[in-house]
Write a protein that holds these residues in place. Structure first.
Motif, PDB file in Angstrom:
ATOM      1  N   MET A 184      29.954 -16.681  34.818  1.00  0.00           N
ATOM      2  CA  MET A 184      29.208 -15.500  35.244  1.00  0.00           C
ATOM      3  C   MET A 184      29.919 -14.894  36.457  1.00  0.00           C
ATOM      4  N   LYS A 185      30.120 -13.588  36.435  1.00  0.00           N
ATOM      5  CA  LYS A 185      30.770 -12.894  37.553  1.00  0.00           C
ATOM      6  C   LYS A 185      29.714 -12.193  38.392  1.00  0.00           C
ATOM      7  N   LYS A 186      30.030 -11.990  39.679  1.00  0.00           N
ATOM      8  CA  LYS A 186      29.084 -11.317  40.576  1.00  0.00           C
ATOM      9  C   LYS A 186      28.731  -9.918  40.079  1.00  0.00           C
ATOM     10  N   GLU A 187      29.698  -9.231  39.460  1.00  0.00           N
ATOM     11  CA  GLU A 187      29.443  -7.870  38.965  1.00  0.00           C
ATOM     12  C   GLU A 187      28.365  -7.862  37.882  1.00  0.00           C
ATOM     13  N   GLU A 188      28.156  -8.997  37.228  1.00  0.00           N
ATOM     14  CA  GLU A 188      27.167  -9.108  36.155  1.00  0.00           C
ATOM     15  C   GLU A 188      25.821  -9.593  36.684  1.00  0.00           C
ATOM     16  N   CYS A 189      25.726  -9.729  38.021  1.00  0.00           N
ATOM     17  CA  CYS A 189      24.521 -10.290  38.630  1.00  0.00           C
ATOM     18  C   CYS A 189      23.972  -9.372  39.717  1.00  0.00           C
ATOM     19  N   PHE A 190      22.746  -9.653  40.113  1.00  0.00           N
ATOM     20  CA  PHE A 190      22.178  -8.973  41.270  1.00  0.00           C
ATOM     21  C   PHE A 190      21.808 -10.008  42.326  1.00  0.00           C
ATOM     22  N   TYR A 191      21.913  -9.578  43.584  1.00  0.00           N
ATOM     23  CA  TYR A 191      21.611 -10.426  44.726  1.00  0.00           C
ATOM     24  C   TYR A 191      20.102 -10.611  44.811  1.00  0.00           C
ATOM     25  N   LEU A 192      19.642 -11.850  44.825  1.00  0.00           N
ATOM     26  CA  LEU A 192      18.204 -12.124  44.908  1.00  0.00           C
ATOM     27  C   LEU A 192      17.788 -12.565  46.304  1.00  0.00           C
ATOM     28  N   GLY A 193      18.672 -13.255  47.015  1.00  0.00           N
ATOM     29  CA  GLY A 193      18.297 -13.728  48.343  1.00  0.00           C
ATOM     30  C   GLY A 193      19.307 -14.710  48.881  1.00  0.00           C
ATOM     31  N   LYS A 194      18.862 -15.423  49.927  1.00  0.00           N
ATOM     32  CA  LYS A 194      19.765 -16.338  50.621  1.00  0.00           C
ATOM     33  C   LYS A 194      18.999 -17.589  51.032  1.00  0.00           C
ATOM     34  N   ILE A 195      19.640 -18.732  50.903  1.00  0.00           N
ATOM     35  CA  ILE A 195      19.038 -19.982  51.367  1.00  0.00           C
ATOM     36  C   ILE A 195      19.096 -19.967  52.889  1.00  0.00           C
ATOM     37  N   VAL A 196      17.925 -20.010  53.525  1.00  0.00           N
ATOM     38  CA  VAL A 196      17.882 -19.854  54.982  1.00  0.00           C
ATOM     39  C   VAL A 196      17.571 -21.140  55.742  1.00  0.00           C
ATOM     40  N   SER A 197      16.916 -22.102  55.082  1.00  0.00           N
ATOM     41  CA  SER A 197      16.655 -23.354  55.800  1.00  0.00           C
ATOM     42  C   SER A 197      16.253 -24.464  54.845  1.00  0.00           C
ATOM     43  N   LYS A 198      16.295 -25.688  55.396  1.00  0.00           N
ATOM     44  CA  LYS A 198      15.805 -26.844  54.645  1.00  0.00           C
ATOM     45  C   LYS A 198      14.287 -26.875  54.829  1.00  0.00           C
ATOM     46  N   PHE A 199      13.601 -27.443  53.847  1.00  0.00           N
ATOM     47  CA  PHE A 199      12.154 -27.544  53.991  1.00  0.00           C
ATOM     48  C   PHE A 199      11.682 -28.987  54.115  1.00  0.00           C
ATOM     49  N   SER A 200      12.370 -29.882  53.438  1.00  0.00           N
ATOM     50  CA  SER A 200      11.930 -31.284  53.508  1.00  0.00           C
ATOM     51  C   SER A 200      13.142 -32.208  53.480  1.00  0.00           C
ATOM     52  N   PHE A 201      12.882 -33.466  53.767  1.00  0.00           N
ATOM     53  CA  PHE A 201      13.957 -34.450  53.725  1.00  0.00           C
ATOM     54  C   PHE A 201      14.309 -34.818  52.283  1.00  0.00           C
ATOM     55  N   LYS A 202      13.585 -34.261  51.310  1.00  0.00           N
ATOM     56  CA  LYS A 202      13.851 -34.548  49.892  1.00  0.00           C
ATOM     57  C   LYS A 202      14.724 -33.477  49.247  1.00  0.00           C
TER      58      LYS A 202
END
Length: 174
Positions: free
Chosen positions: A1-19
């Motif tokens: 899959m190429k970026k041109e075939e996709c749309f930006y949905l978001g960004k991983i901003v932090s961890k939530f748990s130790f799991k």
């Protein structure tokens, strides 16, 4: 899959748990539409890598709390910090009428009600306070603000955007 075939949905901003759970800051007006996803593409080392989702829930309205398969520790989650998340363009909901996604009007002609044919949309500049149509008119760049008051009609069949710009705006570039 190429970026041109996709749309930006978001960004991983932090961890939530130790799991291994992470929080994704979604770039959407309808975060609830993305709670039941089975997988996403993660931009990992400049490659789009599919990650399968075990479970996800909304967290504080615009954050998606996600547990990916095989991401089971803080160390695994650390590896994904600040990574961008993408989905295939085919998953975008179809827009009706004069609503449009930026990528879908690239290549459309701009027709001004007073001026006539202005040129062809070569890109959208959304890095400014007001998004702009970047139009090519025989090698000359013309910028028209993507203002609801200027856009009269989107004609997907004939690949045209009809606009009604203020008098003299187009002449500034010619």
């Amino acid at each position: 899959m190429k970026k041109e075939e996709c749309f930006y949905l978001g960004k991983i901003v932090s961890k939530f748990s130790f799991k291994g759970e992470v929080l994704i800051k979604l770039d959407t007006d309808e975060p609830e539409s993305y709670v039941k996803m089975e997988s996403v593409f993660v931009d990992y080392n400049n490659n789009l890598v599919p990650f399968f989702i075990e479970r996800s829930t909304l967290h504080k309205s615009d954050l998606l709390r996600v547990k990916f398969e095989d991401v089971d520790s803080e160390e695994d989650a650390n590896d994904l910090m600040k990574a961008e998340i993408y989905l295939p363009l085919t998953l975008l909901p179809k827009l009706e009428g004069d609503q449009f996604y930026f990528h879908e009007v690239i290549g459309f002609k701009i027709i001004d009600n007073a001026y006539g044919e202005v040129g062809v949309i070569k890109s959208i500049n959304d890095s400014t306070a007001q998004a702009l149509f970047e139009i090519d008119r025989n090698g000359t760049e013309i910028l028209i603000p993507m203002n609801d008051e200027f856009i009269d009609k989107i004609d997907r069949d004939s690949k045209e955007v009809r606009v009604n710009t203020p008098e003299g705006l187009i002449d500034l570039y010619l």
